[in-house]
Design an enzyme around this catalytic site. Sequence first.
Site, short mmCIF file in Angstrom:
data_model
loop_
_atom_site.label_atom_id
_atom_site.label_comp_id
_atom_site.label_asym_id
_atom_site.label_seq_id
_atom_site.Cartn_x
_atom_site.Cartn_y
_atom_site.Cartn_z
CE1 TYR A 1 -2.77 -1.36 6.02
CE2 TYR A 1 -2.15 0.91 5.49
CZ TYR A 1 -2.64 -0.32 5.10
OH TYR A 1 -3.02 -0.54 3.79
CB SER B 1 -0.89 0.01 1.25
OG SER B 1 -1.53 1.26 1.42
#
Length: 343
Positions: free
Chosen positions: A195, A169
């Site tokens: 994350y 990502s």
Amino acid sequence: MKQNEIKDNYNGVLQQPIGSGFTALSTAADIMLGIDLTGKNAIVTGGYAGIGLETVKALTSAGANIIVPARDIDKAAKNLAGVKNVVVAQMDLMDPASIDAFAQRFLETNNPLHILINNAGIMWVPLQRDSRGYESQLSTNHLGHFQLTARLWPALKQANGARVVNVSSFGHQIAPFNFEDPNFEYRDYESLQGYGQSKTANNLFTLELDHRAKHFGVRVFSVHPGSVNGTDLGRVAPMTLFQQMGTHDAEGNIYPEVAKKLKTLVQGAATSLWCATSHQLDGIGGVYCEDADIAELDLGNIAHRYDEPSTLRGVRPYAVDADNAKRLWLLSEDLTKVVFSAD
């Protein structure tokens, strides 16, 4: 090119677009046009929702046989109803024994594994830990896929030309990998930091695995799907977070001008499919890709705005750093107790 001449992407030396002809608007169908996967075997984690589901549909439409490992078998079976050539099997990325059992069942079939797409992931969750005490985003997004890939290695080698795709990502830009405290044992927990480092880990794993695997015909890629509408990844994130990023109004509604700039699910699946199937990537590996092309290095020259999704691009040098990749490999082996020698 001889095997010993195949280049690594260590330190991002291969991180430059190749002019694939595709764009941010390209769809799964665009990527798969003319691709024949008849007789090929694929495993797609998280292949029963969002981008993963569209990835599975596209692969099966090209003739591939797919196994979708799932923690929630009922949900997976319901979402995949009517999709041909798909088998759902039990697996939980936060449960090491479950991963081993799944991989062993596949190896017992003696089938080669041509495509492994490590697509499943969680994002921006409250602090949770697996049975080993590891932070859940690191456990799910990286360590589980590291172990799964290691256990499936014999089948990947057997394919004589397999590809592994790790869905990362732009979120890797939030944080480098914290080698001193990866599981938030000594620092306050920040979900975004957890994350971010898990996505950085995806990139570093890609880099080192490709280095080790390329001589066996296995090439590895990491992917930024883009800013995609319709996924449930951010379902537990506080609305204040999206409001701070400038994407949602005071009532919690996404601004229409932002929504219309987001990718659809079939556009979000495009880059994973390109990395898994395109002959344009023959002889290349270890690279971070976006918009169905290789991404450029972000050396601070790209202005990022969350309300302008097209600016959320590029890969940070720390996420393709050779020393970081080697260090993470050793740490991952230590944390999982899985020695993955790739020989």
